[in-house]
Design a protein around this motif. Structure first.
Motif, PDB file in Angstrom:
ATOM      1  N   CYS A  32       0.904  -1.008  -0.085  1.00  0.00           N
ATOM      2  CA  CYS A  32       0.011   0.078  -0.060  1.00  0.00           C
ATOM      3  C   CYS A  32       0.936   1.185   0.112  1.00  0.00           C
ATOM      4  N   ALA A  33       1.405   1.500  -1.129  1.00  0.00           N
ATOM      5  CA  ALA A  33       2.506   2.507  -1.236  1.00  0.00           C
ATOM      6  C   ALA A  33       2.674   3.777  -1.243  1.00  0.00           C
ATOM      7  N   ALA A  34       1.346   4.267  -1.831  1.00  0.00           N
ATOM      8  CA  ALA A  34       1.430   5.871  -2.070  1.00  0.00           C
ATOM      9  C   ALA A  34       1.260   6.510  -1.040  1.00  0.00           C
ATOM     10  N   PRO A  35       1.931   7.934  -0.803  1.00  0.00           N
ATOM     11  CA  PRO A  35       2.630   8.579  -1.805  1.00  0.00           C
ATOM     12  C   PRO A  35       4.115   8.148  -1.918  1.00  0.00           C
ATOM     13  N   GLY A  36       4.582   7.074  -1.216  1.00  0.00           N
ATOM     14  CA  GLY A  36       5.609   6.567  -1.595  1.00  0.00           C
ATOM     15  C   GLY A  36       7.075   6.938  -0.874  1.00  0.00           C
ATOM     16  N   ASN A  37       6.629   7.498   0.211  1.00  0.00           N
ATOM     17  CA  ASN A  37       7.891   7.923   1.115  1.00  0.00           C
ATOM     18  C   ASN A  37       8.677   6.587   1.471  1.00  0.00           C
ATOM     19  N   LYS A  38       7.654   5.653   1.891  1.00  0.00           N
ATOM     20  CA  LYS A  38       8.734   4.689   2.394  1.00  0.00           C
ATOM     21  C   LYS A  38       9.171   3.875   1.154  1.00  0.00           C
ATOM     22  N   ASP A  70      -1.027   0.559  -5.266  1.00  0.00           N
ATOM     23  CA  ASP A  70      -1.769   0.990  -4.512  1.00  0.00           C
ATOM     24  C   ASP A  70      -3.124   1.473  -5.308  1.00  0.00           C
ATOM     25  N   ARG A 110      -3.148   9.300  -5.706  1.00  0.00           N
ATOM     26  CA  ARG A 110      -2.033   9.413  -4.665  1.00  0.00           C
ATOM     27  C   ARG A 110      -0.756   8.667  -5.720  1.00  0.00           C
ATOM     28  N   ASN A 121      -5.358  -3.501  -6.345  1.00  0.00           N
ATOM     29  CA  ASN A 121      -5.612  -3.690  -5.086  1.00  0.00           C
ATOM     30  C   ASN A 121      -4.775  -4.830  -4.754  1.00  0.00           C
ATOM     31  N   PHE A 122      -3.915  -4.619  -3.749  1.00  0.00           N
ATOM     32  CA  PHE A 122      -2.924  -5.670  -3.267  1.00  0.00           C
ATOM     33  C   PHE A 122      -3.632  -6.736  -2.962  1.00  0.00           C
ATOM     34  N   ASP A 161       1.624  -1.266   4.883  1.00  0.00           N
ATOM     35  CA  ASP A 161       1.534   0.131   5.652  1.00  0.00           C
ATOM     36  C   ASP A 161       0.093   0.421   5.233  1.00  0.00           C
ATOM     37  N   SER A 197      -4.085   1.416   4.985  1.00  0.00           N
ATOM     38  CA  SER A 197      -4.882   2.566   5.423  1.00  0.00           C
ATOM     39  C   SER A 197      -5.317   2.278   6.832  1.00  0.00           C
TER      40      SER A 197
END
Ligand code: SAM
Length: 307
Positions: A105-111, A129, A134, A156-157, A176, A178
């Protein structure tokens, strides 16, 4: 109603993007602009002072009033705004160079960009995502950070097939999902109906979704490590989810995240030693957003040996 967390002050954190620069080069640049290295408590830090974080590699700590949005180091992707707590998941997952990783669940992608830094831009990150807007923000952010080892998919993961040959080498997954966001210090309380956002019904539905995502991550045939995180302060989204995931996935155990961190998970019935493995961050005590992290590791080989 005022939200107590919304009133807590936390410092500004900027992560040095090692895909483009080094800690030494950034600190030299800051010093040349009149910033001084500060050793004491961040609460006493002036506007022209900064610290090197003691827990997270390549993370700088600034006064909460500092504004870097127009600074070249930010605009050219050398520094990335990222709360300290949100740097913990990628650091503890610790993917190695040339490995294959999923950011579920990646966006906005800091991790995601943090994972890419740890992997030195090698190997592959499959980032998913659901939210197109996002994802667009994420692509800009990854571009600015110089990330070149990531494939971003709007998907959808839960529908990503664990047996797809494309994902056969996935060893690390970051989950990570929602969450209620109840740990976020600077969320705008007037835009958030707290009673609604933290209602039992909503938390229970988030918790079910979080467990589904975590169980799906743990079902990938070759996955060795899975980091689970939320910016929620509620047990039902944190320890409860992890406890159930452990019960559902007997081939995994928890490993101690960030051993030097003293604030650990909340003990639940049948989840006391396990709680010690998890990390919690508490805004007023830790100077970060409220956060939770658990790290799963496979205990039994996923390879089925012929008899
Ligand atoms: N990891 C991100 C970061 O560090 O920038 C933040 C992720 S945010 C907490 C949760 C994300 O999960 C949202 O962007 C949301 O759109 C996404 N999401 C929700 N349900 C999803 C699903 N079923 N599959 C993939 N992504 C999902």
């Amino acid at each position: 109603i005022t939200d107590p967390i919304a009133n807590v002050k936390i410092p500004k954190y900027l992560r040095v993007n090692t895909l483009k620069t080094t800690l030494k080069s950034v600190t030299n640049c800051l010093k040349s602009e009149g910033y001084n290295l500060f050793e004491g408590n961040w609460k006493k830090m002036g506007i022209k002072e900064f610290k090197i974080d003691e827990h997270i590699d390549n993370l700088l700590v600034f006064n909460d009033k500092v504004n870097f949005h127009k600074h070249d180091l930010y605009l050219n992707g050398h520094l990335i705004f990222q709360d300290k707590a949100s740097c913990i998941p990628a650091q503890v997952l610790n993917p190695q160079s040339n490995q294959t990783v999923i950011d579920a669940c990646a966006a906005p992608g800091n991790k995601t960009s943090h994972l890419s830094s740890l992997m030195n831009n090698t190997g592959t990150i499959y980032a998913f995502d659901l939210d197109l807007k996002r994802i667009r923000t994420m692509k800009t952010l990854l571009d600015r950070a110089g990330v070149a080892n990531c494939e971003v998919t709007q998907s959808n993961f839960l529908h990503v097939k664990k047996d797809d040959l494309k994902y056969k080498d996935v060893r690390y997954i970051l989950v990570d999902p929602s969450c209620s966001g109840s740990g976020m210090v600077q969320r705008l309380s007037h835009l958030t109906d707290n009673a609604e956002s933290s209602s039992d019904k909503r938390l229970s539905s988030l918790s079910k979704f979080q467990l589904q995502v975590l169980n799906h991550a743990l079902s990938f045939p070759q996955v060795e490590r899975v980091a689970y995180s939320t910016c929620s302060i509620h047990d039902i989204e944190n320890e409860d989810v992890v406890k159930q995931a452990l019960a559902n996935n007997s081939k995994f155990k928890l490993v101690k995240c960030l051993p030097t961190w003293t604030r650990r998970g909340h003990a639940l019935k049948g989840f006391t030693d396990e709680a010690e493995m998890c990390v919690r961050c508490q805004p007023e005590l830790d100077g970060t957003n409220g956060f939770f992290i658990a790290l799963f590791e496979r205990t039994q080989s996923s390879v089925i040996c012929p008899a």
